[in-house]
Design a protein around this motif. Structure first.
Motif, PDB file in Angstrom:
ATOM      1  N   ARG A  46      51.289  29.678  -3.231  1.00  0.00           N
ATOM      2  CA  ARG A  46      51.278  28.873  -1.996  1.00  0.00           C
ATOM      3  C   ARG A  46      50.104  29.255  -1.111  1.00  0.00           C
ATOM      4  O   ARG A  46      49.389  28.384  -0.577  1.00  0.00           O
ATOM      5  N   ASP A  49      46.694  28.057  -2.515  1.00  0.00           N
ATOM      6  CA  ASP A  49      46.521  26.630  -2.233  1.00  0.00           C
ATOM      7  C   ASP A  49      46.179  26.394  -0.765  1.00  0.00           C
ATOM      8  O   ASP A  49      45.311  25.573  -0.428  1.00  0.00           O
ATOM      9  N   ASP A  63      46.575  22.618  -7.309  1.00  0.00           N
ATOM     10  CA  ASP A  63      48.003  22.331  -7.286  1.00  0.00           C
ATOM     11  C   ASP A  63      48.381  21.100  -8.113  1.00  0.00           C
ATOM     12  O   ASP A  63      49.399  21.107  -8.819  1.00  0.00           O
ATOM     13  N   ARG A  94      50.379  30.906 -12.141  1.00  0.00           N
ATOM     14  CA  ARG A  94      51.213  29.757 -12.491  1.00  0.00           C
ATOM     15  C   ARG A  94      51.838  29.944 -13.873  1.00  0.00           C
ATOM     16  O   ARG A  94      53.025  29.675 -14.080  1.00  0.00           O
ATOM     17  N   TYR A 226      42.002  20.086  -5.422  1.00  0.00           N
ATOM     18  CA  TYR A 226      42.098  20.118  -3.959  1.00  0.00           C
ATOM     19  C   TYR A 226      41.444  18.926  -3.265  1.00  0.00           C
ATOM     20  O   TYR A 226      41.007  19.018  -2.134  1.00  0.00           O
TER      21      TYR A 226
END
Length: 256
Positions: A46, A49, A63, A94, A226
């Protein structure tokens, strides 16, 4: 748009050093350690990002395409994973979150500085020994390949999942090196990012040439990390026994 143009102007530095050249990678590690809860992989993701959207664009998978990576790892149910291109460790975070508890990921990074950034972030997130970064390349006269074979359990038929996200010109040569080592088994998955931006045409042409005999490939349409105005493509390729069909009709890529 200004951030993306600035990034494109620094592409020469990226191909030489693996870093954008303005210190954003080291700054990211500081930001994660300051803002992410220790031992929390989800929170580290999180915060990375958040940094990429608010502070400085990063060249990790991001993401949106990260969801494609997550799903591919879940489908593969891998025990041994290889990543080509660690960058700052985001995609490894991830993958660690969705791979099984006994699975192990080895990530290869040609930039020592990036490898150090990734280690800092992984240590903070509590990944432990499930994820390892090796400073090197598969094309370094066998040194990294020898380490993978002798120290990390690589061998014929042992590799279940590969994520390719490093220098585009190395995509196909490195895939050929993996095949030469016979690491893949029937059903192993190779996921490759950035098929449109910057693109890896020789890699994509190779997969098309061998569709239905050596590979079954599905295309995942998305956007460059992004942002939402430049389209990108992720290829998910399943390694096949010789002569296997591609699915209904026996021709063409499997549906996404």
């Amino acid at each position: 748009m200004a951030k993306r143009l600035s990034m494109l102007m620094r592409m020469g530095n990226l191909t030489r050093t693996g870093q954008v050249g303005d210190g954003r990678e080291e700054a990211l590690a500081d930001y994660v350690l300051a803002h992410a809860a220790p031992g929390d992989v989800d929170d580290a993701i999180r915060v990375i990002d958040e940094y990429a959207y608010r502070q400085a664009t990063l060249i990790n998978i991001g993401d949106e395409k990260g969801l494609v990576l997550d799903a591919a790892v879940r489908r593969a149910e891998p025990r041994l994973l290889l990543e080509l291109g660690t960058y700052c460790g985001y995609s490894a975070l991830r993958m660690s979150r969705v791979m099984g508890p006994k699975a192990r990921l080895c990530s290869i990074e040609f930039s020592a500085a990036n490898a150090a950034v990734a280690r800092r972030i992984w240590d903070h997130a509590g990944l432990g020994e499930r994820v390892t970064v090796l400073h090197g390349t598969l094309g370094d006269d066998g040194r990294t390949i020898d380490r993978l074979n002798s120290e990390y359990g690589f061998g014929p038929g042992r590799l279940d999942f590969v994520f390719v996200d490093h220098i585009a010109r190395a995509y196909l040569p490195d895939l050929r090196r993996i095949l030469d080592q016979r690491w893949l088994r029937p059903g192993s998955i190779v996921l490759a990012d950035n098929m449109k931006v910057p693109g890896a045409p020789h890699y994509r042409a190779y997969l098309r040439e061998h569709e239905g005999t050596q590979w079954r490939t599905r295309e995942h349409h998305a956007h460059v990390e992004y942002q939402s105005w430049v389209k990108d493509l992720v290829l998910e390729s399943e390694y096949l026994p010789s002569g296997a069909a591609t699915g209904p009709g026996g021709t063409g890529p499997a549906p996404a």
